[in-house]
Write a protein that holds these residues in place. Structure first.
Motif, PDB file in Angstrom:
ATOM      1  N   GLN A 180      16.525   2.039  -3.573  1.00 35.91           N
ATOM      2  CA  GLN A 180      16.765   3.146  -4.503  1.00 35.91           C
ATOM      3  C   GLN A 180      15.778   3.182  -5.658  1.00 35.91           C
ATOM      4  OE1 GLN A 180      20.876   3.745  -5.316  1.00 35.91           O
ATOM      5  NE2 GLN A 180      20.523   5.016  -7.116  1.00 35.91           N
ATOM      6  N   GLU A 181      15.353   2.035  -6.151  1.00 30.69           N
ATOM      7  CA  GLU A 181      14.490   2.015  -7.336  1.00 30.69           C
ATOM      8  C   GLU A 181      13.004   1.936  -7.000  1.00 30.69           C
ATOM      9  OE1 GLU A 181      15.659   2.611 -10.344  1.00 30.69           O
ATOM     10  OE2 GLU A 181      17.617   2.816  -9.370  1.00 30.69           O
ATOM     11  N   PHE A 182      12.650   1.986  -5.723  1.00 31.17           N
ATOM     12  CA  PHE A 182      11.237   1.867  -5.370  1.00 31.17           C
ATOM     13  C   PHE A 182      10.504   3.166  -5.693  1.00 31.17           C
ATOM     14  CE2 PHE A 182       7.760   2.293  -2.177  1.00 31.17           C
ATOM     15  CZ  PHE A 182       6.985   1.231  -2.616  1.00 31.17           C
ATOM     16  N   PRO A 183       9.447   3.107  -6.543  1.00 33.93           N
ATOM     17  CA  PRO A 183       8.727   4.333  -6.946  1.00 33.93           C
ATOM     18  C   PRO A 183       7.730   4.770  -5.890  1.00 33.93           C
ATOM     19  CG  PRO A 183       7.759   2.438  -8.030  1.00 33.93           C
ATOM     20  CD  PRO A 183       8.920   1.906  -7.220  1.00 33.93           C
ATOM     21  N   ALA A 184       8.249   5.291  -4.777  1.00 30.21           N
ATOM     22  CA  ALA A 184       7.400   5.582  -3.617  1.00 30.21           C
ATOM     23  C   ALA A 184       6.265   6.539  -3.949  1.00 30.21           C
ATOM     24  CB  ALA A 184       8.251   6.158  -2.482  1.00 30.21           C
ATOM     25  N   ALA A 185       6.556   7.612  -4.680  1.00 31.36           N
ATOM     26  CA  ALA A 185       5.524   8.615  -4.950  1.00 31.36           C
ATOM     27  C   ALA A 185       4.419   8.061  -5.846  1.00 31.36           C
ATOM     28  CB  ALA A 185       6.144   9.853  -5.583  1.00 31.36           C
ATOM     29  N   ALA A 186       4.786   7.265  -6.838  1.00 34.32           N
ATOM     30  CA  ALA A 186       3.765   6.693  -7.720  1.00 34.32           C
ATOM     31  C   ALA A 186       2.931   5.651  -6.992  1.00 34.32           C
ATOM     32  CB  ALA A 186       4.431   6.079  -8.955  1.00 34.32           C
ATOM     33  N   VAL A 187       3.575   4.804  -6.209  1.00 39.46           N
ATOM     34  CA  VAL A 187       2.839   3.796  -5.435  1.00 39.46           C
ATOM     35  C   VAL A 187       1.908   4.491  -4.441  1.00 39.46           C
ATOM     36  CG1 VAL A 187       3.064   1.967  -3.696  1.00 39.46           C
ATOM     37  CG2 VAL A 187       4.552   1.974  -5.707  1.00 39.46           C
ATOM     38  N   GLY A 188       2.421   5.527  -3.775  1.00 39.90           N
ATOM     39  CA  GLY A 188       1.588   6.258  -2.839  1.00 39.90           C
ATOM     40  C   GLY A 188       0.421   6.960  -3.517  1.00 39.90           C
ATOM     41  N   ALA A 189       0.663   7.479  -4.719  1.00 41.94           N
ATOM     42  CA  ALA A 189      -0.426   8.136  -5.453  1.00 41.94           C
ATOM     43  C   ALA A 189      -1.559   7.161  -5.739  1.00 41.94           C
ATOM     44  CB  ALA A 189       0.106   8.729  -6.757  1.00 41.94           C
ATOM     45  N   ALA A 190      -1.216   5.888  -5.939  1.00 35.57           N
ATOM     46  CA  ALA A 190      -2.251   4.880  -6.168  1.00 35.57           C
ATOM     47  C   ALA A 190      -3.131   4.695  -4.939  1.00 35.57           C
ATOM     48  CB  ALA A 190      -1.607   3.544  -6.554  1.00 35.57           C
ATOM     49  N   MET A 191      -2.629   5.129  -3.792  1.00 38.99           N
ATOM     50  CA  MET A 191      -3.383   4.984  -2.544  1.00 38.99           C
ATOM     51  C   MET A 191      -4.099   6.263  -2.146  1.00 38.99           C
ATOM     52  SD  MET A 191      -0.477   3.023  -0.418  1.00 38.99           S
ATOM     53  CE  MET A 191       0.273   1.545  -1.087  1.00 38.99           C
ATOM     54  N   VAL A 192      -3.876   7.332  -2.886  1.00 40.32           N
ATOM     55  CA  VAL A 192      -4.435   8.627  -2.508  1.00 40.32           C
ATOM     56  C   VAL A 192      -5.953   8.552  -2.334  1.00 40.32           C
ATOM     57  CG1 VAL A 192      -4.946  10.926  -3.421  1.00 40.32           C
ATOM     58  CG2 VAL A 192      -2.606  10.085  -3.396  1.00 40.32           C
ATOM     59  N   SER A 193      -6.615   7.767  -3.177  1.00 38.25           N
ATOM     60  CA  SER A 193      -8.074   7.683  -3.086  1.00 38.25           C
ATOM     61  C   SER A 193      -8.523   6.618  -2.090  1.00 38.25           C
ATOM     62  CB  SER A 193      -8.676   7.380  -4.466  1.00 38.25           C
ATOM     63  OG  SER A 193      -8.175   6.152  -4.961  1.00 38.25           O
ATOM     64  N   SER A 194      -7.564   5.888  -1.488  1.00 39.19           N
ATOM     65  CA  SER A 194      -7.921   4.885  -0.485  1.00 39.19           C
ATOM     66  C   SER A 194      -8.227   5.567   0.843  1.00 39.19           C
ATOM     67  CB  SER A 194      -6.771   3.893  -0.288  1.00 39.19           C
ATOM     68  OG  SER A 194      -6.480   3.234  -1.498  1.00 39.19           O
ATOM     69  N   GLU A 195      -9.170   5.045   1.555  1.00 39.70           N
ATOM     70  CA  GLU A 195      -9.480   5.626   2.861  1.00 39.70           C
ATOM     71  C   GLU A 195      -8.338   5.419   3.832  1.00 39.70           C
ATOM     72  OE1 GLU A 195     -12.927   4.846   5.389  1.00 39.70           O
ATOM     73  OE2 GLU A 195     -14.098   5.125   3.588  1.00 39.70           O
ATOM     74  N   ARG A 196      -7.736   4.218   3.798  1.00 34.26           N
ATOM     75  CA  ARG A 196      -6.649   3.922   4.718  1.00 34.26           C
ATOM     76  C   ARG A 196      -5.604   3.095   3.999  1.00 34.26           C
ATOM     77  NH1 ARG A 196      -7.253   4.418  10.108  1.00 34.26           N
ATOM     78  NH2 ARG A 196      -5.771   2.750  10.483  1.00 34.26           N
ATOM     79  N   VAL A 197      -4.346   3.344   4.326  1.00 34.73           N
ATOM     80  CA  VAL A 197      -3.273   2.529   3.783  1.00 34.73           C
ATOM     81  C   VAL A 197      -3.451   1.078   4.165  1.00 34.73           C
ATOM     82  CG1 VAL A 197      -0.768   2.173   3.830  1.00 34.73           C
ATOM     83  CG2 VAL A 197      -1.663   4.473   3.858  1.00 34.73           C
ATOM     84  N   THR A 198      -4.045   0.827   5.318  1.00 30.78           N
ATOM     85  CA  THR A 198      -4.158  -0.522   5.825  1.00 30.78           C
ATOM     86  C   THR A 198      -5.149  -1.368   5.036  1.00 30.78           C
ATOM     87  OG1 THR A 198      -5.716   0.343   7.467  1.00 30.78           O
ATOM     88  CG2 THR A 198      -3.464   0.029   8.169  1.00 30.78           C
ATOM     89  N   ASN A 199      -5.907  -0.774   4.098  1.00 29.92           N
ATOM     90  CA  ASN A 199      -6.741  -1.561   3.217  1.00 29.92           C
ATOM     91  C   ASN A 199      -5.912  -2.348   2.214  1.00 29.92           C
ATOM     92  OD1 ASN A 199      -9.047  -0.610   4.396  1.00 29.92           O
ATOM     93  ND2 ASN A 199      -9.413   1.012   2.904  1.00 29.92           N
ATOM     94  N   TRP A 200      -4.619  -2.030   2.132  1.00 27.19           N
ATOM     95  CA  TRP A 200      -3.749  -2.667   1.160  1.00 27.19           C
ATOM     96  C   TRP A 200      -2.849  -3.675   1.825  1.00 27.19           C
ATOM     97  CZ3 TRP A 200      -3.088  -1.693  -4.135  1.00 27.19           C
ATOM     98  CH2 TRP A 200      -4.006  -0.777  -4.656  1.00 27.19           C
ATOM     99  N   GLN A 201      -2.568  -4.742   1.103  1.00 30.65           N
ATOM    100  CA  GLN A 201      -1.584  -5.708   1.550  1.00 30.65           C
ATOM    101  C   GLN A 201      -0.300  -5.445   0.805  1.00 30.65           C
ATOM    102  OE1 GLN A 201      -3.190  -9.546   0.755  1.00 30.65           O
ATOM    103  NE2 GLN A 201      -5.008  -9.237   2.026  1.00 30.65           N
ATOM    104  N   ARG A 202       0.815  -5.955   1.359  1.00 31.45           N
ATOM    105  CA  ARG A 202       2.076  -5.792   0.639  1.00 31.45           C
ATOM    106  C   ARG A 202       2.178  -6.831  -0.446  1.00 31.45           C
ATOM    107  NH1 ARG A 202       6.873  -4.417   4.775  1.00 31.45           N
ATOM    108  NH2 ARG A 202       5.625  -4.990   6.524  1.00 31.45           N
TER     109      ARG A 202
END
Length: 308
Positions: A286-308
């Protein structure tokens, strides 16, 4: 050595959340400010959120590795239109923020950004596909295929809220009649269940839980509408998973109720049972800021460049 942070900002109708993501993909800082309404106030509140976040993590805004913004409406090359709740139509937000911050930013639709955030949290295989079903004032889906957001030929991919399901239904804001959004969204609930409450969906579920027959009927219509959206996404795109998000998704028992409807449909359809429809729908913390976290990836070429 200056820490490396990618930053995401989620601009909503009432609040703006900003998060800093470190090199390991963890949230290193988070702030929330009130969203400005109209072009000038909106730009000012976004800059405020970024400056407060920079202060919180001990760097300058110019030091952020990248900045991504998620905002409602149609976004083309940094220009935002049709963000009705923010009184924005035709604002070149990218250029305005570039000028204020002295650096470039990336802008995307908030549901697309949230889809990336949810994918980052829940998936670990870039070959998996996911639809993020945003249940808010409206209804729309963000699609992540092969680790990237799929926007379609003209940016309309995932706009399933405007698929008509009842030609004799109420008029939708899009100009059509009987769209899925008119029954499976916060605005749909407000129309079907008039109330003085500023949280109509919560009021609806509370009334239904107390045994109000009309509220029970409207809740059932909402749940079946959301289940229909899940079915539509699976049957048209065959995604591995559909993740429920947005304000309406936080209602007690909604996820279980949607799964129950899908399971009921499976009992009368061997086809639906064969594709495991009810097992593909999931929720978010419920408290996970999905849209803000995703926005941080908007300029990334691929989500897979990120680790959890």
């Amino acid at each position: 050595m200056i820490p490396l942070y990618r930053v995401g900002v989620d601009i909503g109708g009432t609040k703006t959340d900003a998060v800093a993501i470190d090199e390991q993909g963890a949230i290193a800082g988070q702030v929330r400010v009130r969203s400005g309404i109209g072009p000038g106030p909106l730009v000012a509140s976004t800059v405020q959120a970024l400056e407060e976040l920079a202060s919180r993590v001990g760097v300058s805004t110019i030091d952020f590795t990248s900045i991504g913004i998620g905002i409602p409406g149609t976004v083309v090359d940094g220009r935002v239109s049709h963000a009705v709740n923010l009184a924005i139509d035709g604002l070149d937000l990218g250029a305005e923020l570039d000028a204020r911050l002295g650096r470039s930013v990336s802008i995307d639709n908030d549901v697309n950004a949230a889809a990336l955030g949810a994918f980052h949290l829940l998936e670990n295989d870039p070959s998996h596909s996911m639809a993020f079903l945003n249940l808010g004032t409206g209804l729309a889906a963000g699609l992540v295929l092969g680790g990237k957001v799929w926007r379609g030929a003209r940016g309309a991919a995932g706009e399933i809220g405007h698929v008509p399901i009842d030609p004799n239904g109420p008029e939708c804001a899009c100009g059509q009649r009987g769209c899925l959004e008119t029954v499976a969204s916060g605005s749909g609930v407000a129309r079907m269940w008039p109330t003085d409450s500023d949280q109509p969906t919560t009021a609806l579920f509370e009334a239904a839980a107390s045994g109000d027959p009309e509220a029970i009927a409207v809740r059932s219509r909402l749940v079946e509408g959301v289940a229909s959206a899940v079915r539509m996404l699976v049957l048209t795109i065959d995604v591995d998973s559909v993740v429920l998000g947005g304000g309406v998704s936080t209602l007690t028992n909604l996820l279980d109720d949607v799964r129950a409807v899908l399971a009921r449909w499976e009992t009368s359809s061997a086809f639906l049972a064969s594709i495991g429809l009810s097992g593909r729908v999931h929720g978010l913390p419920q408290e996970f800021p999905a849209a803000a976290v995703g926005a941080a990836m908007v300029s990334s070429e691929r989500v897979t460049n990120w680790q959890r």
